[in-house]
Design an enzyme around this catalytic site. Structure first.
Site, PDB file in Angstrom:
ATOM      1  CD  GLU A 158      -1.807  -3.460   7.323  1.00 25.34           C
ATOM      2  OE1 GLU A 158      -0.632  -3.395   6.926  1.00 25.34           O
ATOM      3  OE2 GLU A 158      -2.672  -2.653   6.982  1.00 25.34           O
TER       4      GLU A 158
ATOM      5  CB  SER B 224       7.033  -2.474  11.498  1.00 24.04           C
ATOM      6  OG  SER B 224       6.697  -1.155  11.851  1.00 24.04           O
TER       7      SER B 224
ATOM      8  CG  HIS C  79      -4.783   1.039   5.990  1.00 25.85           C
ATOM      9  ND1 HIS C  79      -4.249   1.994   6.828  1.00 25.85           N
ATOM     10  CD2 HIS C  79      -3.768   0.207   5.662  1.00 25.85           C
ATOM     11  CE1 HIS C  79      -2.956   1.746   6.982  1.00 25.85           C
ATOM     12  NE2 HIS C  79      -2.637   0.665   6.287  1.00 25.85           N
TER      13      HIS C  79
ATOM     14  N   GLY D 151       3.657   1.869  10.464  1.00 20.19           N
ATOM     15  CA  GLY D 151       4.187   3.198  10.152  1.00 20.19           C
ATOM     16  C   GLY D 151       5.439   3.587  10.904  1.00 20.19           C
TER      17      GLY D 151
ATOM     18  CG  ASN E  85      -1.436   1.222   1.732  1.00 18.34           C
ATOM     19  OD1 ASN E  85      -1.640   2.123   0.942  1.00 18.34           O
ATOM     20  ND2 ASN E  85      -1.737   1.314   3.031  1.00 18.34           N
TER      21      ASN E  85
ATOM     22  CD  GLU F 139      -1.901   4.799   7.553  1.00 20.03           C
ATOM     23  OE1 GLU F 139      -2.046   5.049   6.345  1.00 20.03           O
ATOM     24  OE2 GLU F 139      -0.878   4.250   8.013  1.00 20.03           O
TER      25      GLU F 139
ATOM     26  CE  LYS G 166       0.940   2.859   5.191  1.00 21.60           C
ATOM     27  NZ  LYS G 166       1.194   2.837   6.612  1.00 21.60           N
TER      28      LYS G 166
HETATM   29  P1  13P Z   1       4.455  -0.153   7.269  1.00 23.27           P
HETATM   30  O1  13P Z   1       4.982  -1.412   6.641  1.00 23.27           O
HETATM   31  O2  13P Z   1       5.131   1.082   6.726  1.00 23.27           O
HETATM   32  O3  13P Z   1       4.445  -0.215   8.760  1.00 23.27           O
HETATM   33  O4  13P Z   1       2.927  -0.004   6.797  1.00 23.27           O
HETATM   34  C1  13P Z   1       2.082  -1.109   6.805  1.00 23.27           C
HETATM   35  C2  13P Z   1       0.786  -0.743   6.220  1.00 23.27           C
HETATM   36  O5  13P Z   1       0.077   0.117   6.713  1.00 23.27           O
HETATM   37  C3  13P Z   1       0.358  -1.443   5.001  1.00 23.27           C
HETATM   38  O6  13P Z   1      -0.975  -1.170   4.748  1.00 23.27           O
END
Ligand code: 13P
Length: 265
Positions: free
Chosen positions: A171, A217, A99, A177, A11, A101, A13
């Site tokens: 997740e 991560s 997601h 993040g 993703n 976020e 983002k």
């Molecule tokens: P990170 O791998 O940067 O922690 O992000 C994971 C994520 O949100 C994938 O949707």
């Protein structure tokens, strides 16, 4: 680890422009074209504005293309939303829903995620439902309860036939993040098995087949140990995948191990 189909996705983002996304997808295809897609699925979920040109960059179905969100009506007075018809028009195959976020910054609820899931399935998309507990919920010992609720409400009203087009990503919010803490492998393993059990409970045989991914991560160090979890079918990666060469290195490390394991069976 079973020799089932393995999934790797990213993703991007709110990061890559049209030019950057095109370059990323082209390079990723160049680096991974030799991997047999009958047992491996690669997916990229970039920003809405990049989808049309990203679709034109695609070759031989090497990459599945996803949207980061979707409105739950075909059209209407929903300023700022993108409908399933619009996503279909730009060549999307996959829609990500829920997601962390979206849930935590934009206050989306399980009921909203469910409307999106059902609408996306009705329009022929594959749906990637993201679930995960916050740090506070984890601390309060509520992780399982939260995961069960997000599955039950998010996938409510889905018929067994449609489960063939449902994917789930676990997740944990606290692992995602720049401020995310990498997960302990044992914890991820336990939660992935719990998620599998919930899916079986909800959908029976169909629930056994739903691909379940881990995200948050994921990096070059933990990808391989995570890929050995009992009930995992893929990895869903943010930052460590945004450079196509880095992403390919992670993909290769996991693939090499999987090939060895499958040959040994
Ligand atoms: P990170 O791998 O940067 O922690 O992000 C994971 C994520 O949100 C994938 O949707």
């Amino acid at each position: 680890m079973a020799c089932k189909k393995w999934y790797m996705g990213t993703n991007t983002k709110m990061y890559k422009t049209i030019a950057q996304t095109n370059q990323f997808i082209s390079r990723l295809q160049e680096l991974t074209f030799d991997i047999d897609r009958s047992s491996f699925e690669l997916f990229v979920i970039p920003s809405f504005t990049t989808l049309e040109s990203a679709n034109r960059c695609r070759k031989d179905n090497l990459v599945k293309l996803g949207a980061q969100n979707m409105g739950w009506e075909e059209q209407g007075q929903y300023t700022g939303e993108i409908s399933p018809l619009m996503l279909r028009e730009v060549g999307c195959d996959l829609v990500m829903v829920g997601h962390s976020e979206r849930r935590h910054i934009f206050m989306e609820t399980d009921e909203m995620e469910n409307k999106k899931v059902r609408c996306a399935l009705d329009h022929g998309f594959t749906v990637l439902l993201c679930i995960g507990e916050t740090e506070q919920e984890k601390g309060a010992g509520q992780s399982n309860e939260v995961l069960r609720r997000q599955i039950q409400l998010g996938l409510a009203g889905i018929n067994e036939k449609d489960t063939a087009r449902v994917w789930v990503a676990y997740e944990p919010v606290w692992a995602i993040g720049v401020n995310g803490k990498p997960v302990e492998i044992g914890y991820a393993d336990e939660k992935l098995t719990y998620i599998r059990d919930c899916l079986k409970m909800e959908f029976g045989k169909g629930g056994e087949e739903i691909p379940v991914f881990y995200g948050g991560s994921v990096n070059a160090e933990n990808a391989l140990p995570l890929s050995r979890c009992k009930d995992i079918n893929g990895l869903f990666i943010g930052r460590s995948a945004w450079d196509a060469d880095n992403f390919n290195a992670i993909i290769r490390a996991v693939q090499d191990n999987r090939e060895k394991c499958c040959l040994a069976k």
